[in-house]
Design an enzyme around this catalytic site. Structure first.
Site, PDB file in Angstrom:
ATOM      1  N   LYS A  42       0.812  -1.228   0.000  1.00  0.00           N
ATOM      2  CA  LYS A  42       0.000   0.000   0.000  1.00  0.00           C
ATOM      3  C   LYS A  42       0.849   1.284   0.000  1.00  0.00           C
ATOM      4  CE  LYS A  42      -3.559  -0.820  -0.453  1.00  0.00           C
ATOM      5  NZ  LYS A  42      -4.060  -1.378  -1.747  1.00  0.00           N
ATOM      6  N   THR A  90       3.553   0.697  -4.897  1.00  0.00           N
ATOM      7  CA  THR A  90       4.431  -0.184  -5.682  1.00  0.00           C
ATOM      8  C   THR A  90       3.851  -0.486  -7.065  1.00  0.00           C
ATOM      9  OG1 THR A  90       3.450  -2.199  -4.723  1.00  0.00           O
ATOM     10  CG2 THR A  90       5.393  -1.287  -3.614  1.00  0.00           C
ATOM     11  N   SER A 121      -4.885   2.523   4.738  1.00  0.00           N
ATOM     12  CA  SER A 121      -5.063   1.988   3.396  1.00  0.00           C
ATOM     13  C   SER A 121      -5.050   0.453   3.414  1.00  0.00           C
ATOM     14  CB  SER A 121      -3.940   2.507   2.486  1.00  0.00           C
ATOM     15  OG  SER A 121      -4.051   1.966   1.198  1.00  0.00           O
ATOM     16  N   HIS A 154     -10.966   5.945   2.081  1.00  0.00           N
ATOM     17  CA  HIS A 154     -10.662   5.434   3.413  1.00  0.00           C
ATOM     18  C   HIS A 154     -11.823   5.712   4.366  1.00  0.00           C
ATOM     19  CE1 HIS A 154      -5.993   5.606   2.830  1.00  0.00           C
ATOM     20  NE2 HIS A 154      -6.592   4.801   1.982  1.00  0.00           N
TER      21      HIS A 154
END
Length: 324
Positions: free
Chosen positions: A75, A78, A164, A285
């Site tokens: 998270k 990447t 996240s 979120h």
């Protein structure tokens, strides 16, 4: 163009305001379950025409072990980084996460090599598996494959990263307790539960120590997940320099998509659909009690400061006093 196979879906011009993107493309849509790559997918990853690397000219080149790895963090950004670097003609990367150095190590290096895309001389082979960063055995195992392997870690404010992480789990398991319940060992005393993986992963200094026993700092690049969004071209310049590549991925490759709230990739020489991260990215979120955020910030602060000292980089997470 031999690069990226089916993942070469890009757009020549930025979208008109208000136009919504749906990512049709395989590599981006792959990650509602991103952490669980199956063997079947991995064997497909090596086959021609698959998003894992089979290029449009599958008969050229050979499969090589990766010279560079995106090792973390979950998270952190990447997937965005992998997709951006795959726009470079001298990079070939696996679309799925091989999880070799944490879950599939007993299958051996030949299995791992076989998962890789074919490359020509001068091209770099890459993969990303964010869980490597927190896997105790990973540094030793990677070092024994090739001690000059280049490592890239995308880091992000550990508080927002934890939320996240929780949000991703919640989307798969709606029945889990609230973030607040999981984050505290003792809510009254305000004791944070550092054994919960969503919180533990963000103690970057702790994990980095493990890597520094095997690799010098000069072989590790730390990419700011925040700057990957606010200044993708700037972060990508550092990544390309670190990998010894010509700076080919630049401003021209990105445009900001207001619907997603992320920069997306377009590819000048290709006129197919644009490339934005898939539906599983940029989830809203849940609202977290500001007191919990405050306690988490306090918990992470000494570790963040230690991490800044270890890396020689200030990621400015302490400055973010506005509640995200």
């Amino acid at each position: 163009s031999s690069r990226g196979g089916t993942s070469g879906a890009w757009l020549r011009t930025p979208l008109a305001p208000g136009e919504v993107i749906t990512a049709q493309s395989g590599a981006f849509e792959r990650d509602p379950q991103e952490s669980s790559t199956t063997d079947e997918e991995l064997s497909r990853a090596g086959s021609p025409g698959s998003r894992g690397g089979g290029s449009t000219t599958p008969d050229y080149g050979e499969k090589r072990l990766p010279q560079a790895l995106i090792i973390g963090v979950k998270k952190g950004g990447t997937r965005a980084l992998l997709e951006a670097i795959r726009a470079h003609p001298d990079v070939r990367a696996v679309g799925t996460e091989p999880h070799f150095f944490d879950r599939n190590y007993e299958k051996g290096l030949e299995w791992y090599r076989n998962v890789m895309p074919k490359t020509l001389d001068g091209q770099i082979t890459m993969e990303k598996t964010p869980s490597y960063f927190v896997t105790n055995e990973a540094p030793r195992r990677i070092h024994s494959m090739a001690k000059d392997t280049k490592l890239i870690v995308v880091v992000r404010n550990p508080v927002t990263r934890a939320i996240s992480d929780y949000t991703q789990t919640l989307s798969k398991k709606p029945e889990i307790p609230t973030f607040e319940v999981l984050a505290f060992k003792n809510r009254t005393l305000g004791l944070i539960d550092a054994s919960w993986s969503a919180i533990r992963i963000g103690i970057y200094a702790l994990h980095l120590e493990n890597w520094l026993q095997y690799f010098p700092l000069s072989q590790i690049l730390f990419v700011s997940g925040e700057r990957l969004i606010t200044d993708p071209a700037g972060e990508m310049a550092k990544v390309q320099d670190f990998l010894g590549l010509k700076r080919i991925v630049t401003e021209k490759h990105f445009y900001f998509n207001k619907t997603k709230g992320f920069p997306c990739l377009k590819k000048p020489e290709d006129s197919s659909a644009p490339r934005c991260l898939g539906k599983s990215k940029g989830r809203t979120h849940p609202k977290i009690d500001p007191d919990v955020i405050h306690r988490l910030r306090k918990f992470y602060k000494p570790f963040n400061v230690m991490f800044y000292q270890m890396t020689g980089q200030d990621f400015q997470w302490e400055q973010e006093e506005s509640d995200k």
